[in-house]
Design an enzyme around this catalytic site. Structure first.
Site, PDB file in Angstrom:
ATOM      1  N   HIS A  12     -26.342 -49.387  25.267  1.00  0.00           N
ATOM      2  CA  HIS A  12     -25.533 -49.082  26.458  1.00  0.00           C
ATOM      3  C   HIS A  12     -25.791 -47.644  26.879  1.00  0.00           C
ATOM      4  CE1 HIS A  12     -21.761 -50.153  28.847  1.00  0.00           C
ATOM      5  NE2 HIS A  12     -22.042 -48.919  29.214  1.00  0.00           N
ATOM      6  N   HIS A  14     -26.924 -45.472  30.609  1.00  0.00           N
ATOM      7  CA  HIS A  14     -27.225 -45.481  32.035  1.00  0.00           C
ATOM      8  C   HIS A  14     -28.289 -44.433  32.368  1.00  0.00           C
ATOM      9  CE1 HIS A  14     -23.770 -48.029  33.357  1.00  0.00           C
ATOM     10  NE2 HIS A  14     -23.270 -47.601  32.206  1.00  0.00           N
ATOM     11  N   ASP A  16     -29.146 -43.030  35.424  1.00  0.00           N
ATOM     12  CA  ASP A  16     -28.727 -41.938  36.303  1.00  0.00           C
ATOM     13  C   ASP A  16     -27.657 -41.066  35.674  1.00  0.00           C
ATOM     14  OD1 ASP A  16     -27.131 -44.154  36.474  1.00  0.00           O
ATOM     15  OD2 ASP A  16     -27.306 -44.417  38.630  1.00  0.00           O
ATOM     16  N   GLY A 167     -19.230 -50.319  37.420  1.00  0.00           N
ATOM     17  CA  GLY A 167     -18.455 -49.705  38.485  1.00  0.00           C
ATOM     18  C   GLY A 167     -16.977 -49.610  38.148  1.00  0.00           C
ATOM     19  N   HIS A 194     -19.539 -54.975  31.819  1.00  0.00           N
ATOM     20  CA  HIS A 194     -18.549 -53.923  31.581  1.00  0.00           C
ATOM     21  C   HIS A 194     -17.154 -54.541  31.700  1.00  0.00           C
ATOM     22  CE1 HIS A 194     -21.716 -50.896  32.240  1.00  0.00           C
ATOM     23  NE2 HIS A 194     -20.848 -49.965  31.881  1.00  0.00           N
ATOM     24  N   GLU A 197     -12.609 -51.512  29.568  1.00  0.00           N
ATOM     25  CA  GLU A 197     -12.690 -50.051  29.530  1.00  0.00           C
ATOM     26  C   GLU A 197     -11.553 -49.477  30.367  1.00  0.00           C
ATOM     27  OE1 GLU A 197     -15.805 -46.406  30.604  1.00  0.00           O
ATOM     28  OE2 GLU A 197     -16.057 -48.368  31.525  1.00  0.00           O
ATOM     29  N   ASP A 272     -23.402 -44.103  26.320  1.00  0.00           N
ATOM     30  CA  ASP A 272     -23.026 -44.417  27.693  1.00  0.00           C
ATOM     31  C   ASP A 272     -23.865 -43.613  28.694  1.00  0.00           C
ATOM     32  OD1 ASP A 272     -21.718 -45.751  29.700  1.00  0.00           O
ATOM     33  OD2 ASP A 272     -19.778 -44.816  29.399  1.00  0.00           O
TER      34      ASP A 272
END
Length: 330
Positions: A12, A14, A16, A167, A194, A197, A272
């Protein structure tokens, strides 16, 4: 064995949210932004003013605006895999939302192929396995999300390995995205979601109803005994990101990862977003060891137990098992 030397698996992460700071500074200068290094860091990393997931997601804005060319997408991906290899990561699944990188003139083909190219270059040079997960976004239209699923199908087994839904979870309910995973199942596209959370029981139940075998975060399952039992019985893997969870205030106080692990819930430890959270996988592991009773052996077992859930071939899974077994922790 030292923590930094153990072989790691990252599921997991990302793209960006993990833009290398030196690259960011270079891109800012090239684009003519009037930002100091201190201001760049402030725009890319969370601080004490972050109190929820929405605050956290604001830190993606600058990175996304910088990653709008084929060359930069390739370079950012290559640099991230290179960094991971130096941290003894042997397998990594990197996720990103292609739709966010069309602000200028790039097509989805150009966006996705550039990221794949960067990954493949790094894999060849640094002996690291991995794949790309394409994120559908909760704030995107149905048409845009279905287009991303179709592109995942186009590039499946050609660098892309799965779909994700990402998102603002509390603002856009998981139950509203059934159409994504209906199409994924129809086309045999693997996926993670996701959930659990920024939202709780309802979000997790919806994700499980969609037949996912992996949950991004999933930590709020501790709020409901029935949810925990469902996760245990269905053998669901939780992609845990401890530092991020504290920063978004999804967790306050002691993180439940040790409790989850000791109650037979499968977990994988992740960062993350390396840049947004100002963390790397070695520091994340170290924090876990310093704040729980888990051992290096437990962390290795988490990696080993996650292998059946990887979005990759059986051949690569077997190779990863052999690599970890040689460490004599299993």
């Amino acid at each position: 064995m030292e923590l930094k030397n153990i072989k790691k698996i990252v599921l997991h992460l990302h793209l960006d949210g993990s833009l290398d700071l030196d690259l960011a500074k270079k891109y800012v200068k090239e684009d003519g932004y009037n930002l100091t290094d201190k201001e760049i860091i402030k725009d890319l990393q969370v601080d004490k003013t972050c109190h929820n997931l929405n605050d956290y997601l604001d830190k993606f804005t600058l990175a996304i605006s910088l990653l709008q060319t084929k060359e930069r997408l390739e370079e950012a991906t290559y640099t991230l895999f290179k960094k991971l290899s130096k941290e003894n990561v042997i397998y990594a699944e990197i996720r990103f939302a292609p739709i966010k990188h069309k602000e200028k003139s790039l097509s989805l083909d150009e966006v996705i192929s550039s990221v794949i190219k960067g990954m493949e270059k790094a894999k060849n040079e640094f002996n690291i396995y991995g794949g790309i997960i394409l994120c559908c976004m909760r704030d995107s239209s149905k048409e845009d999300n279905l287009e991303i699923v179709n592109y995942a199908n186009k590039y499946l087994n050609k660098g892309v390995v799965a779909i994700d839904l990402a998102g603002a979870e509390s603002l856009y309910k998981t139950k509203n995205f059934k159409y994504i995973f209906d199409l994924c199942r129809k086309e045999n596209i693997p996926y993670t979601i996701h959930a659990g959370e920024a939202d709780g029981k309802e979000s997790i139940n919806s994700a499980l109803d969609f037949k996912t075998k992996r949950l991004g975060h999933g930590i709020r399952c501790i709020e409901d005994k029935d949810i925990m039992e469902r996760i245990i019985n269905d053998r669901i893997l939780l992609e845990i990101c401890p530092t991020s969870n504290f920063q978004t205030e999804a967790i306050k106080g002691k993180h439940p990862l040790e409790y989850l692990y000791n109650n037979n819930i499968l977990i994988s430890i992740n960062t993350d977003n390396d840049t947004v959270s100002n963390i790397n996988i070695n520091d994340e592991y170290s924090n876990v060891l310093n704040t729980t009773n888990l051992t290096i052996n437990d962390l290795v077992k988490c990696n080993y137990n996650s292998i059946p859930y990887l979005f990759t071939t059986d051949d690569i899974k077997n190779k990863l098992k052999e690599i970890i077994e040689k460490e004599n922790f299993i």
